[in-house]
Design a protein around this motif. Structure first.
Motif, mmCIF file in Angstrom:
data_model
loop_
_atom_site.group_PDB
_atom_site.id
_atom_site.type_symbol
_atom_site.label_atom_id
_atom_site.label_comp_id
_atom_site.label_asym_id
_atom_site.label_seq_id
_atom_site.Cartn_x
_atom_site.Cartn_y
_atom_site.Cartn_z
ATOM 1 N N UNK A 1 -2.612 -0.966 -2.158
ATOM 2 C CA UNK A 1 -3.174 -1.995 -2.574
ATOM 3 C C UNK A 1 -3.552 -2.396 -0.963
ATOM 4 N N UNK A 2 -2.943 -2.471 0.189
ATOM 5 C CA UNK A 2 -3.254 -2.811 1.308
ATOM 6 C C UNK A 2 -4.433 -1.912 1.760
ATOM 7 N N UNK A 3 -4.547 -0.960 1.746
ATOM 8 C CA UNK A 3 -5.762 -0.033 2.216
ATOM 9 C C UNK A 3 -6.840 -0.341 1.389
ATOM 10 N N UNK A 4 -6.685 -0.426 -0.131
ATOM 11 C CA UNK A 4 -7.783 -1.122 -0.869
ATOM 12 C C UNK A 4 -8.356 -2.104 -0.347
ATOM 13 N N UNK A 5 -7.523 -3.222 0.236
ATOM 14 C CA UNK A 5 -7.793 -4.607 0.480
ATOM 15 C C UNK A 5 -8.589 -4.217 1.888
ATOM 16 N N UNK A 6 -8.167 -3.437 2.933
ATOM 17 C CA UNK A 6 -8.849 -3.352 3.931
ATOM 18 C C UNK A 6 -10.130 -2.931 4.207
ATOM 19 N N UNK A 7 -10.214 -1.674 3.140
ATOM 20 C CA UNK A 7 -11.635 -1.045 2.889
ATOM 21 C C UNK A 7 -12.667 -1.988 2.370
ATOM 22 N N UNK B 1 -6.476 -12.316 0.082
ATOM 23 C CA UNK B 1 -6.985 -12.483 -1.286
ATOM 24 C C UNK B 1 -7.356 -11.127 -1.926
ATOM 25 N N UNK B 2 -7.993 -10.276 -1.201
ATOM 26 C CA UNK B 2 -7.992 -9.156 -1.625
ATOM 27 C C UNK B 2 -6.996 -8.264 -2.016
ATOM 28 N N UNK B 3 -5.768 -8.428 -1.109
ATOM 29 C CA UNK B 3 -4.609 -7.853 -1.366
ATOM 30 C C UNK B 3 -4.060 -8.320 -2.634
ATOM 31 N N UNK B 4 -3.869 -9.642 -2.918
ATOM 32 C CA UNK B 4 -3.393 -10.367 -4.114
ATOM 33 C C UNK B 4 -4.312 -9.818 -5.246
ATOM 34 N N UNK B 5 -5.336 -9.640 -5.352
ATOM 35 C CA UNK B 5 -6.333 -9.026 -6.384
ATOM 36 C C UNK B 5 -5.486 -7.657 -6.638
ATOM 37 N N UNK B 6 -5.637 -6.664 -5.634
ATOM 38 C CA UNK B 6 -5.305 -5.251 -5.880
ATOM 39 C C UNK B 6 -3.834 -5.365 -6.134
ATOM 40 N N UNK B 7 -2.976 -5.906 -5.812
ATOM 41 C CA UNK B 7 -1.604 -5.961 -6.213
ATOM 42 C C UNK B 7 -1.281 -6.501 -7.590
ATOM 43 N N UNK B 8 -2.211 -7.410 -8.135
ATOM 44 C CA UNK B 8 -2.151 -7.878 -9.516
ATOM 45 C C UNK B 8 -2.300 -6.885 -10.531
ATOM 46 N N UNK B 9 -3.114 -5.957 -10.184
ATOM 47 C CA UNK B 9 -3.697 -4.828 -11.262
ATOM 48 C C UNK B 9 -2.291 -4.239 -11.706
#
Length: 143
Positions: A67-73, A135-143
């Motif tokens: 999820x963190x990698x997705x947010x970084x990208x 914000x991006x991390x929270x979105x990815x982690x919520x899936x």
């Protein structure tokens, strides 16, 4: 917290450096590694290397890293995101999650990415990414 342990001491970082913290894991911008797009994912308790992680920490590490990698990208637009875990200088388990942008020349890619630490440090720019990262991390982690 273990005195003299850099990852343990990250618990005292200012809120502006924190992407997230949960019961087991935290992600922050670390002084001295504050290249824009670089973040440290670390286990919150003092656990030595990956072998020192509990079953719960092991079970959640991959998801946090993904999820963190997705947010970084997403936030940086980087075509590559590196996860580096050395555990030598600071054996408390942690992973550097580093965006690798198109502007990074070939000799600074792969293991050469660490050379950016000498010429791309920019704490204000690194901290400026934290709100969007959170914000991006929270979105990815919520899936």
């Amino acid at each position: 917290m273990t005195a003299g342990c850099t990852p343990c001491e990250m618990e005292a970082l200012e809120d502006a450096a924190v992407v997230f913290r949960d019961d087991l894991w935290a992600c922050e911008v670390l002084d001295g590694f504050d290249v824009p797009g670089w973040f440290v994912l670390r286990v919150r308790r003092h656990a030595l290397r990956i072998g020192g992680l509990s079953d719960a920490e092991l079970a959640t590490y991959g998801r946090r890293a993904r999820d963190l990698s997705a947010a970084v990208s997403e936030v940086t637009g980087a075509p590559a995101t590196y996860l580096l875990t050395f555990g030598e200088a600071n054996p408390h388990f942690h992973t550097l999650v580093a965006a690798r942008g198109d502007e990074v020349p070939p000799e600074r890619r792969l293991g050469g990415i660490m050379q950016q630490r000498t010429d791309r440090l920019d704490r204000p720019a690194a901290l400026a990414l934290v709100p969007a990262m959170a914000e991006a991390y929270a979105r990815h982690a919520a899936r």
